[in-house]
Design a protein around this motif. Structure first.
Motif, mmCIF file in Angstrom:
data_model
loop_
_atom_site.group_PDB
_atom_site.id
_atom_site.type_symbol
_atom_site.label_atom_id
_atom_site.label_comp_id
_atom_site.label_asym_id
_atom_site.label_seq_id
_atom_site.Cartn_x
_atom_site.Cartn_y
_atom_site.Cartn_z
ATOM 1 N N ILE A 173 5.056 4.112 -8.731
ATOM 2 C CA ILE A 173 5.741 2.322 -8.363
ATOM 3 C C ILE A 173 5.415 1.417 -9.257
ATOM 4 O O ILE A 173 6.131 0.778 -9.837
ATOM 5 C CB ILE A 173 5.071 2.100 -6.811
ATOM 6 N N LEU A 174 4.497 1.571 -10.284
ATOM 7 C CA LEU A 174 4.046 0.535 -11.267
ATOM 8 C C LEU A 174 4.634 1.101 -12.156
ATOM 9 O O LEU A 174 4.602 0.488 -13.090
ATOM 10 C CB LEU A 174 2.860 0.353 -11.076
ATOM 11 N N SER A 186 4.623 -4.631 -10.893
ATOM 12 C CA SER A 186 5.425 -3.885 -11.166
ATOM 13 C C SER A 186 5.332 -4.223 -12.484
ATOM 14 O O SER A 186 5.017 -4.936 -13.205
ATOM 15 C CB SER A 186 6.964 -4.176 -10.647
ATOM 16 N N THR A 231 0.685 -1.232 -0.172
ATOM 17 C CA THR A 231 0.130 0.117 -0.131
ATOM 18 C C THR A 231 0.297 0.649 0.096
ATOM 19 O O THR A 231 1.940 1.286 0.051
ATOM 20 C CB THR A 231 -0.817 0.134 1.274
ATOM 21 N N ASN A 232 -0.055 2.854 0.553
ATOM 22 C CA ASN A 232 0.596 3.296 0.477
ATOM 23 C C ASN A 232 2.187 4.098 1.537
ATOM 24 O O ASN A 232 2.559 4.792 1.783
ATOM 25 C CB ASN A 232 -0.029 4.721 -0.043
ATOM 26 N N LEU A 255 0.822 4.838 -6.298
ATOM 27 C CA LEU A 255 0.984 3.465 -7.070
ATOM 28 C C LEU A 255 1.329 3.603 -8.951
ATOM 29 O O LEU A 255 2.452 2.913 -9.280
ATOM 30 C CB LEU A 255 -0.005 2.411 -7.349
ATOM 31 N N ASN A 314 -4.057 5.084 -3.041
ATOM 32 C CA ASN A 314 -3.140 3.835 -3.039
ATOM 33 C C ASN A 314 -2.635 4.715 -4.667
ATOM 34 O O ASN A 314 -2.271 4.739 -5.847
ATOM 35 C CB ASN A 314 -4.167 3.145 -3.265
ATOM 36 N N ILE A 339 -2.276 -5.541 -5.453
ATOM 37 C CA ILE A 339 -1.593 -5.864 -5.946
ATOM 38 C C ILE A 339 -1.407 -7.839 -5.873
ATOM 39 O O ILE A 339 -1.626 -8.144 -5.166
ATOM 40 C CB ILE A 339 -0.682 -5.601 -5.067
#
Lengths: 206, 206
Positions: free
Chosen positions: A198-199, B126, A2-3, A195, A192, B167
């Motif tokens: 991040i992703l 990812s 998560t964040n 993300l 989130n 995720i």
């Protein structure tokens, strides 16, 4: 996953709903911690500053109000009680679920300042069961019980102001239900949005 | 425990996120069922009407569109595919969690008609992992993989349109996370306003 930020969890509900028991089981779980209130009440024997309460003078407390350092506060029997913002924020930044057990008025005050807070209404399965529990306590007069029941009806009438309703039929089940709520809340998209970064490694040209 | 109504659960996410595996595990759980699409595509061998699809003629399908009997529909390669509203509603009335595995466009279409639907974005941990999975499939050309990755970036850019982000690092964990989301959603106050009447017996004068 998560964040990395925790959740401010507000648990409210009628006297006799079992808030105390549920909260004490929750706070034993890893990642959960109880909010510590500030108060102008004098410490009782064995009460430790920063553990049971943050003990403040009237002047200190009123300065906190002025400086907007409280998420909510109220005056009970001539003493102030309130929730220090800094303490809650620090724990949430550290991915803790901070539990706040307060009444609807305070809960709504917090929600207005801190909209990401999650409001849970803990309710007994029925008014009959609530009455049974209050009578079972054997610590209160019939008049006091009647008052509490009236107040419970008012509170239940306001359940639309909460985010979730947890029926405390079994303490174990209620605790698990609240854990599911916290886990689900942590997966909320709005919590989130980081993300994306991040992703997707935007620096890479895909 | 709740209002006895199920949840319409929309699972979306990039190709390679593992939607198929997660959905097939979920539908084995009690209380979950998969939505069955209507299509104008001809049935393949072993495909049973009402099990794999509701097979319709073009005229029948267009009548369903006209009569607003579809939560969403799309045209792929000259064939219509859509989600029949009645089928979903019936299962939800029976307290089932109905799973719909569709793309973001369809998901948003459904959400506009059926705002109580819960939109889950299932994502790989990812883009590198996604690429690995797509390459691992060994069924697609490098060009096709590149296209899918581009599409994934677009989808991730739109995660704010979803309710939750799960995720898919481990299938087991993703399934449990989704079960927690469904349980939490069932406790949402706005889904349980009928509890007022259940908890408070208004006919009794307290």
């Amino acid at each position: 996953m998560t964040n990395g930020k925790g959740i401010l969890l507000i648990i409210s509900g009628p006297s006799g709903a079992g808030k105390g028991t549920v909260v004490s089981k929750l706070k034993e779980k890893s990642g959960y911690s109880l909010s510590i209130s500030a108060t102008t009440r004098k410490p009782r024997q064995n009460e430790i500053d920063g553990v049971h309460y943050f003990f403040k003078s009237k002047e200190e407390f009123e300065k906190m109000i002025e400086d907007k350092k409280l998420l909510e506060y109220a005056d009970f029997c001539g003493n102030y009680y309130g929730t220090p913002t800094d303490f809650v924020n620090k724990r949430i930044e550290n991915n803790k679920t901070v539990i706040l057990e307060i009444e609807i008025q305070g809960a709504l005050q917090v929600k207005s300042i801190y909209p990401e807070a999650v409001l849970i209404f803990l309710t007994p399965p029925s008014m009959d069961e609530l009455e049974k529990r209050l009578v079972g306590r054997a610590t209160e007069t019939p008049e006091k019980i009647e008052l509490r029941l009236k107040r419970a009806v008012e509170e239940i009438d306001n359940i639309d102001k909460y985010d979730y309703i947890v029926i405390n039929d079994s303490v174990e089940r209620a605790v698990v239900d609240i854990e599911h709520i916290v886990n689900a809340e942590k997966m909320k998209a709005k919590r989130n949005l980081n993300l994306k970064e991040i992703l997707i490694d935007y620096s890479k040209s895909i």
